[in-house]
Design a protein around this motif. Sequence first.
Motif, PDB file in Angstrom:
ATOM      1  N   GLU A 190      64.331  21.507   8.716  1.00 12.16           N
ATOM      2  CA  GLU A 190      63.822  20.323   8.037  1.00 12.16           C
ATOM      3  C   GLU A 190      64.305  18.894   8.712  1.00 12.16           C
ATOM      4  OE1 GLU A 190      64.936  20.561   3.820  1.00 12.16           O
ATOM      5  OE2 GLU A 190      63.781  22.352   3.465  1.00 12.16           O
ATOM      6  N   ALA A 191      65.505  19.132   9.473  1.00  9.54           N
ATOM      7  CA  ALA A 191      65.894  17.858  10.021  1.00  9.54           C
ATOM      8  C   ALA A 191      65.258  17.868  11.385  1.00  9.54           C
ATOM      9  CB  ALA A 191      67.703  17.863  10.286  1.00  9.54           C
ATOM     10  N   GLY A 192      64.700  18.712  11.724  1.00  6.84           N
ATOM     11  CA  GLY A 192      63.871  18.354  13.312  1.00  6.84           C
ATOM     12  C   GLY A 192      64.660  19.120  14.422  1.00  6.84           C
ATOM     13  N   ALA A 193      65.696  20.068  13.864  1.00  6.94           N
ATOM     14  CA  ALA A 193      66.541  20.653  15.000  1.00  6.94           C
ATOM     15  C   ALA A 193      65.992  22.077  15.228  1.00  6.94           C
ATOM     16  CB  ALA A 193      67.921  20.643  14.390  1.00  6.94           C
ATOM     17  N   ILE A 194      66.421  22.681  16.213  1.00  3.73           N
ATOM     18  CA  ILE A 194      66.064  23.888  16.929  1.00  3.73           C
ATOM     19  C   ILE A 194      66.686  24.955  15.837  1.00  3.73           C
ATOM     20  CG2 ILE A 194      65.994  25.510  18.274  1.00  3.73           C
ATOM     21  CD1 ILE A 194      64.123  23.381  19.277  1.00  3.73           C
ATOM     22  N   LYS A 195      65.954  25.853  15.241  1.00  2.00           N
ATOM     23  CA  LYS A 195      66.821  26.841  14.473  1.00  2.00           C
ATOM     24  C   LYS A 195      67.137  28.102  15.399  1.00  2.00           C
ATOM     25  CE  LYS A 195      64.797  26.876   9.820  1.00  2.00           C
ATOM     26  NZ  LYS A 195      63.991  27.602   8.795  1.00  2.00           N
ATOM     27  N   MET A 197      55.012  24.772   9.132  1.00  2.00           N
ATOM     28  CA  MET A 197      56.014  25.040   9.810  1.00  2.00           C
ATOM     29  C   MET A 197      55.887  24.296  11.106  1.00  2.00           C
ATOM     30  SD  MET A 197      56.476  29.277  10.082  1.00  2.00           S
ATOM     31  CE  MET A 197      57.714  30.203   9.090  1.00  2.00           C
ATOM     32  N   GLU A 198      57.062  23.792  11.779  1.00  2.61           N
ATOM     33  CA  GLU A 198      57.022  23.037  12.785  1.00  2.61           C
ATOM     34  C   GLU A 198      57.990  23.648  13.838  1.00  2.61           C
ATOM     35  OE1 GLU A 198      58.385  19.187  11.823  1.00  2.61           O
ATOM     36  OE2 GLU A 198      56.389  18.455  11.605  1.00  2.61           O
ATOM     37  N   VAL A 228      65.058  19.927  25.248  1.00  3.63           N
ATOM     38  CA  VAL A 228      64.694  19.347  26.754  1.00  3.63           C
ATOM     39  C   VAL A 228      66.198  18.720  27.056  1.00  3.63           C
ATOM     40  CG1 VAL A 228      62.427  19.510  26.734  1.00  3.63           C
ATOM     41  CG2 VAL A 228      63.543  17.523  25.939  1.00  3.63           C
ATOM     42  N   GLY A 229      66.616  18.674  28.340  1.00  2.38           N
ATOM     43  CA  GLY A 229      67.432  17.775  28.909  1.00  2.38           C
ATOM     44  C   GLY A 229      68.863  18.082  28.323  1.00  2.38           C
ATOM     45  N   GLU A 230      69.936  17.565  28.775  1.00  2.00           N
ATOM     46  CA  GLU A 230      71.115  18.064  28.472  1.00  2.00           C
ATOM     47  C   GLU A 230      71.663  17.678  26.950  1.00  2.00           C
ATOM     48  OE1 GLU A 230      73.787  16.336  31.517  1.00  2.00           O
ATOM     49  OE2 GLU A 230      72.953  17.771  33.091  1.00  2.00           O
ATOM     50  N   GLY A 231      71.226  16.607  26.607  1.00  2.00           N
ATOM     51  CA  GLY A 231      71.356  15.958  25.225  1.00  2.00           C
ATOM     52  C   GLY A 231      70.652  16.908  24.160  1.00  2.00           C
ATOM     53  N   GLY A 232      70.001  17.746  24.497  1.00  2.00           N
ATOM     54  CA  GLY A 232      69.380  18.658  23.650  1.00  2.00           C
ATOM     55  C   GLY A 232      68.170  18.274  22.573  1.00  2.00           C
ATOM     56  N   HIS A 233      67.335  16.971  23.262  1.00  2.00           N
ATOM     57  CA  HIS A 233      66.575  16.431  22.639  1.00  2.00           C
ATOM     58  C   HIS A 233      65.287  17.533  22.485  1.00  2.00           C
ATOM     59  CE1 HIS A 233      68.223  12.492  23.373  1.00  2.00           C
ATOM     60  NE2 HIS A 233      68.361  12.709  24.817  1.00  2.00           N
ATOM     61  N   VAL A 234      64.581  17.238  21.412  1.00  2.00           N
ATOM     62  CA  VAL A 234      63.519  18.095  20.911  1.00  2.00           C
ATOM     63  C   VAL A 234      62.158  17.386  21.053  1.00  2.00           C
ATOM     64  CG1 VAL A 234      62.796  19.362  19.019  1.00  2.00           C
ATOM     65  CG2 VAL A 234      65.070  19.436  19.049  1.00  2.00           C
ATOM     66  N   VAL A 235      61.278  18.477  21.794  1.00  2.00           N
ATOM     67  CA  VAL A 235      59.889  17.881  21.904  1.00  2.00           C
ATOM     68  C   VAL A 235      59.065  18.880  21.095  1.00  2.00           C
ATOM     69  CG1 VAL A 235      57.999  17.890  23.523  1.00  2.00           C
ATOM     70  CG2 VAL A 235      60.139  17.183  24.150  1.00  2.00           C
ATOM     71  N   LYS A 236      58.514  18.319  20.126  1.00  2.00           N
ATOM     72  CA  LYS A 236      57.451  19.197  19.190  1.00  2.00           C
ATOM     73  C   LYS A 236      56.306  19.598  19.937  1.00  2.00           C
ATOM     74  CE  LYS A 236      59.021  16.709  14.823  1.00  2.00           C
ATOM     75  NZ  LYS A 236      58.350  16.159  13.508  1.00  2.00           N
ATOM     76  N   VAL A 237      56.179  21.000  19.366  1.00  2.00           N
ATOM     77  CA  VAL A 237      54.913  21.728  20.360  1.00  2.00           C
ATOM     78  C   VAL A 237      54.211  22.226  18.750  1.00  2.00           C
ATOM     79  CG1 VAL A 237      54.417  23.634  21.559  1.00  2.00           C
ATOM     80  CG2 VAL A 237      56.484  22.435  22.158  1.00  2.00           C
ATOM     81  N   LYS A 238      52.725  22.154  19.044  1.00  2.00           N
ATOM     82  CA  LYS A 238      51.987  22.305  18.024  1.00  2.00           C
ATOM     83  C   LYS A 238      50.882  23.227  18.476  1.00  2.00           C
ATOM     84  CE  LYS A 238      49.056  20.509  14.213  1.00  2.00           C
ATOM     85  NZ  LYS A 238      48.496  19.466  13.590  1.00  2.00           N
TER      86      LYS A 238
END
Length: 434
Positions: A343-348, A389-390, A395-405
Amino acid sequence: MSIPSAATLAQSSAYVCRSCKSKLGAFRNVRLTTPRAISTASSTRRTPEPALQPWRTTLSSPRPNNGAFAAALRINNVCGCSTSTNTIRPVDSGIAPLPHRQLISLSGPDTVKLLQGMITNNVHAGRNEPFFAAFLDSRGRVLWDVFVWVYPELLAREENWSCYIEVDAAEAEALKKHLKRHKLRSKVNIELVPEEELEVWAAWGHAQKSIDRQAVEAELCDPRGDQETLWRILWKPSQNFFGDKAAVQDEWQYHLQRYRQGIAEGPQEMPRESALPMEVNIDLSHGIDFKKGCYLGQELTIRTKHTGVVRKRMLPVQLDFSGGPGSTSLRPQPGADIKQLDEAGAIKKGRAAGKFVASIGEVGLAMCRLEMMTPMRISAEGGSYKEGMEFGVSVGEGGHVVKVKPVLHGWFEARERALWAKSKPKMVTAADAE
């Protein structure tokens, strides 16, 4: 028509991408100048190139020719690269050369017999239209995706059934060796076709209607995507097959059109000896004849057809960079795991729902587990997908998230149902149980 000089073309923009420079062809030795002073003293200086590129490093530039040369010099129409953002804007209509594809000529009295035992589609002496197919290994994994170009004019010139096999240029030598290894004593001539003799082009949108058919060797409505939207053309470089209304585009535009329809192509997107033909949609592209006789890799292909279950498929995906660092410069890496987001947009944590393959801008390709990422039901037990579901990629060393639909086109679902509905196990519902 007056052709501007290379220096004039280069001065018209503060940024000239590598693809544009390659189209200057005969003027490659002319020094390009730009408003910015760039030192040439260092031998390690890197040529500027678009920041957003698909997963493909073997693309080469088309050779200049009489017909396309003048049109290719129209840089404003050729290049889709923005001079401010280095992104590629989709063009709804155009034609583009495909220098990353090469032709192999097959001729001789045993050509039909050789090819029939090696590719997924049916080959017979009465077949006189081009078609899509694939070469498989003994385990049923894809080696090469190919177009087989056969047409009445070619057959009229040859004594026996003959064809051209179109394959990724980086794999042409490997395929040639593969064919020679299997021909044994068969009377088949196998030769690479020089680019000066025949070239492969693509057309989409209204541009396809403005092509001079008299200058075209052969053409094919691309069966891998939505019908009547993407075409392939065989053309002799000594002729001009497009009119003034057909704007010549950069080949990146062709790749963008492919990605929009979920079409994978070549070894970078279909790693050799890795994917099953159904996983990269060769079956839905009319590239497999399930009723033909024996061929290399047939056993697993037919077994999969009888089970009726293909759990993974290549799909177009839409990328959302809003949750990232504010820039599309951080791209998902090919092969990166696609996982569900909380729900927070983080990788499960847990099993991956798919694999990222390639992208241009916000459009890409991914190998998706259908019952995890889409509402499609493949098996009787169903999957874990739920509305809302999302999914995303880190991506990157900072663990940024790119959403994929994932994107499900109507024609894709219709083809899948038509080909596989009868083979799937019956879905047992609550009403049936009662």
